[in-house]
Motif scaffolding. Structure first.
Motif: not given
Ligand SMILES: NC(=O)c1ccc[n+]([C@@H]2O[C@H](COP(=O)([O-])OP(=O)(O)OC[C@H]3O[C@@H](n4cnc5c(N)ncnc54)[C@H](OP(=O)(O)O)[C@@H]3O)[C@@H](O)[C@H]2O)c1
Length: 316
Positions: A58-84
């Motif tokens: 997720l951190d890598e994904a945020v970095a890739s979005i921010e590298s294109e757009n430093p003003d992007a508002i992007v947050e992350t959250i953990i969710c494993d859909l394979g675990s209720l």
């Protein structure tokens, strides 16, 4: 109606659209179509929440979005859909962190894996692609109800043509396991869930859309060998001689369209491909939606089964 079609990209879908400040929650946001949807929406000012099961990815994904757009508002959250448990924890965290969600994109998916089980003992594809998203949507519904757009987009696939959902043996306890049969059934379940959501929540202004994105080379093929990939392409091109791969921005366009297009406001419970609502077609292998996937009786049975599997009611 728009002139959008097979080769339309995410940026073209959003061109001229004001989505600034919209809060968009995307599962599988660290990779492929989910990441591209997040990138494109953040580029136009949306508040994007990327959900995934691995913080480093997720951190890598945020970095890739921010590298294109430093003003992007992007947050992350953990969710494993394979675990209720993980899904419930994600829901609780989201309800503590956010006041509302405008658009939920249930995008994460696993395709054609060997027979495996989720933490709760569900067959992996049915459990991840459908059951995890069923519970997550229930968990997030209070936030979606407070959102402005109130849209839910469920990633399905033309793979739903493979088979109706087997509601008598969803976890392959008595049926011989076949990775493609399982994928097809889970992707039919994604459409039936869309129908069930529309039926129960449309009167609250919440609308749901199922999407086939096209054929796109992403990490989705990770469980296939090179020979299996080649056999798949052969099968697809035999069925549809006009088939060609989409780029990732073209592939993510239909979910971006379903999440934002004004012309489909209030017209949920449908299956979209190539940036339009598909027609029912029980024959064609080139497109369209199978009638069994839009059948209200099947949708109600899946809803009841899903409630039983997660041990919770999810109704209006
Ligand atoms: N690509 C195509 O041609 C195509 C065609 C039809 C439909 N689709 C659908 O499009 C959606 C997106 O696929 P994609 O092509 O972008 O594939 P992708 O690049 O493999 O992305 C799939 C995402 O789902 C996540 N995921 C898998 N299992 C998960 C779990 N247990 N909990 C949380 N997240 C999980 C993955 O996370 P990790 O990185 O941690 O594994 C990844 O972020 C899927 O629903 C797929 O069925 C794709």
């Amino acid at each position: 109606m728009s002139n959008f079609g097979e080769t339309t990209t995410t940026d073209e879908v959003l061109e001229g659209m004001d989505i600034s400040g919209k809060r968009v929650f995307i599962t599988g946001g660290n990779s492929g179509l989910g990441l591209e949807t997040g990138r494109a929406m953040a580029a136009r000012g949306a508040h994007v929440i990327l959900a995934g099961r691995d913080q480093a990815k997720l951190d890598e994904a945020v970095a890739s979005i921010e590298s294109e757009n430093p003003d992007a508002i992007v947050e992350t959250i953990i969710c494993d859909l394979g675990s209720l448990d993980s899904v419930r924890h994600c829901g609780e965290t989201a309800r503590n962190r956010f006041e509302s969600i405008d658009i939920l994109i249930n995008n994460a998916g696993v395709m054609a894996c060997p027979k495996m089980q989720t933490a709760d003992g569900f067959e992996m594809q049915f459990g991840t692609n459908h059951v995890g998203h069923f519970l997550l949507t229930k968990e997030l519904m209070p936030l979606i109800g407070k959102g402005r757009d109130k849209r839910i987009v469920n990633l399905s696939s033309r793979g739903h043509h493979i088979a109706p959902a087997n509601l008598d043996d969803p976890n392959f306890e008595h049926t011989d396991y076949d990775p493609w049969l399982s994928y097809g059934q889970s992707k039919t379940a994604n459409i039936l869930f869309t129908v069930g959501l529309e039926d129960r929540f449309a009167d609250k202004g919440i609308h749901a859309y199922a999407v086939h994105p096209g054929g796109i080379q992403t990490n989705l093929g990770r469980h296939m060998t090179e020979e299996e990939s080649a056999a798949l392409v052969k099968r697809v091109t035999e069925n549809d001689p006009d088939f060609s791969w989409k780029t990732i921005p073209q592939g993510a366009a239909t979910q971006t369209w379903a999440a934002t297009a004004p012309e489909i406001e209030g017209k949920g419970g449908v299956y979209c491909e190539d940036c339009h609502i598909a027609e029912i077609d029980d024959e064609s292998s080139k497109g369209g939606v199978r009638s069994y996937a839009l059948d209200k009786g099947n949708a109600d049975r899946l809803w009841a089964l899903s409630e039983q599997l997660v041990g919770e009611r999810f109704a209006a």
